[in-house]
Structure formats: structure tokens, C-alpha cells
Design a protein around this motif. Sequence first.
Motif, short mmCIF file in Angstrom:
data_model
loop_
_atom_site.label_atom_id
_atom_site.label_comp_id
_atom_site.label_asym_id
_atom_site.label_seq_id
_atom_site.Cartn_x
_atom_site.Cartn_y
_atom_site.Cartn_z
N GLY A 110 6.16 10.40 2.47
CA GLY A 110 5.35 11.04 1.44
C GLY A 110 5.34 10.35 0.10
O GLY A 110 5.19 11.03 -0.93
N ILE A 111 5.47 8.99 0.06
CA ILE A 111 5.41 8.29 -1.21
C ILE A 111 4.41 7.14 -1.12
O ILE A 111 3.99 6.75 -0.03
N LYS A 115 -1.40 2.98 -6.33
CA LYS A 115 -2.12 4.19 -6.72
C LYS A 115 -3.39 4.35 -5.88
O LYS A 115 -4.25 3.46 -5.87
N PRO A 116 -3.53 5.47 -5.16
CA PRO A 116 -4.77 5.71 -4.42
C PRO A 116 -5.96 5.80 -5.37
O PRO A 116 -5.82 6.19 -6.53
N ASP A 117 -7.13 5.44 -4.87
CA ASP A 117 -8.34 5.45 -5.70
C ASP A 117 -8.64 6.83 -6.26
O ASP A 117 -9.18 6.95 -7.36
N ASN A 118 -8.29 7.86 -5.52
CA ASN A 118 -8.58 9.24 -5.96
C ASN A 118 -7.36 9.93 -6.56
O ASN A 118 -7.25 11.16 -6.52
N GLU A 188 -1.90 13.06 7.43
CA GLU A 188 -2.05 12.55 6.07
C GLU A 188 -2.60 11.12 6.07
O GLU A 188 -1.85 10.15 6.17
N GLU A 189 -3.91 10.99 5.96
CA GLU A 189 -4.53 9.66 6.03
C GLU A 189 -4.06 8.75 4.90
O GLU A 189 -3.79 7.57 5.11
N LEU A 190 -3.96 9.29 3.69
CA LEU A 190 -3.52 8.47 2.56
C LEU A 190 -2.09 7.99 2.75
O LEU A 190 -1.75 6.85 2.40
N VAL A 209 4.97 7.34 12.97
CA VAL A 209 3.95 8.36 12.71
C VAL A 209 4.25 9.56 13.59
O VAL A 209 4.27 9.45 14.82
N ILE A 210 4.52 10.70 12.97
CA ILE A 210 4.89 11.92 13.70
C ILE A 210 3.65 12.77 13.91
O ILE A 210 2.94 13.09 12.94
N PRO A 211 3.34 13.15 15.16
CA PRO A 211 2.13 13.94 15.41
C PRO A 211 2.27 15.38 14.93
O PRO A 211 3.37 15.91 14.81
#
Length: 238
Positions: A110-111, A115-118, A188-190, A209-211
Motif C-alpha cells: 500500500g505505498i 506520485k500517481p497522476d491523480n 488496487e490497480e494503482l 499479488v493477493i486475490p
Amino acid sequence: MILHTNITGEGEPLVLIHSGGMTGLTEYQEQADYFSVQNYKVIRPDLRGHGKSVGEIDHYFSRCIEDINDTLEFLNVEVCHIAGVSIGGVVALLFAKKYPHKVKSLSFSGIFPVKPDNWTELTREEAEGYEQLFNDEEAVGYLNEIHGESDWKTLLRSFNDDDFYPFDELGDVSSLKIPTLCIVGDKEELEISAVTTYKMLNPTFNISVIPFAGHLVHREQPDLYSKTLEILLMKHRG
């Protein structure tokens, strides 16, 4: 500052660092139960401003890194495994960068390394969510109970300050040689994009990647998270 800390089990030290707004006691309980019976000493601190760890919140992450170090020294822990989620993941990674000789393995979820565009939109939505939370009497009562004397509302609001998130430091991982596992929920795509970026920045990093999980993957899929983390720990025990 020595942090208030919950400790279960005996054996190799495993530090688990909670997300923003939670505490060492209210988060990672399933993992504490799982690892404490497998010869791990599970250490769950309350980050400053959370739970029973009252402290100034300016220069937040630099203070948190030293808090973790002070706490481990107080506990006579010379080297440990460390994992964290969200804000706790930021602290875990930054601690490992500053004190690599004290970390056997690192895991985070979760980090973001860039910086994401949005990001502006995301932080605005998060800030609006906090304000709604502050009007929820039941939630406020619970948070007052778990955080005691800490000014948790000011703390949460500070998470949305323009300069709060240390992207430059989080993205500077190319020279990190600690065994590292990036865990992400597939919803979480981002965050999937973020761990892919981490893999490009440092090819030695491992990704899982955990489903059926989102941002708080350790809470939404606790068994899968624990068993995935255990693979990393078992490879680097002793």
C-alpha cells in the motif's frame, strides 16, 4: 521516543507496523496469532500519534524512524524482520533504508514510489472521507477509545498535507540490498502499478499479488498474507 508496544511470542523478532489511524493492538492481530506460535517474537508498536504513543507529529516519518530504532534498542533487538502496511509500510521501508544492518527482511504493502497522476484527487477524496468520519459518532467513539490522549483528528488531517508523502525517499531504492517483498491486493490497480515500478527500480524485489483483496490486504486476506510473508521470513531466518 520509545513507543508503546504489544509483544507476543518468543523467537526471531518480527516488527509489524499498522496503517494510519489504527494501533499496534487493533491491526495485524491475525498475523500476531499466526507467527507468535512459530518461534517469532511479534512486535507491534503504536506509531507516534496513535494509540498510547503520544508525540509531536511534525516531520512525521523522520521521527517515526527514530522511534522504531529507540524502541528496538530498548527491547534489546539488534536485528529484525519488518513489515508494514500503508503509513506503516512507509515507515518500514524508510527504517530499512536508514538502518539496513538491523533488518533481515522487509515487506510492505500500500505505498507508492512515484506520485500517481491523480494524487491530488485521491488526497482530496481521502480528506473528505476523514471529515465524514469525524461526524460519525460511533466511529469517533471507537477512535477516541483506542487513541486515548492522542489528537488523532489532527494526525489524520496532516496525512493530506501537500508535503506529507515522501515520494522521493520511497522511490530511491535501487541500492537497497535487503530481501524485500512487495505485497498488493489485486483490487488496487494503482498499487499494482506501484509494485511493478518497485520491481523495475530494484529487480531484486519480490512481488506478490493477493486475490480478492484491496489496500488492507493483510486484513482482507489474512491467511494468504501470513503464508506469503512466511515464505520471505523462512528464507531469511537465523
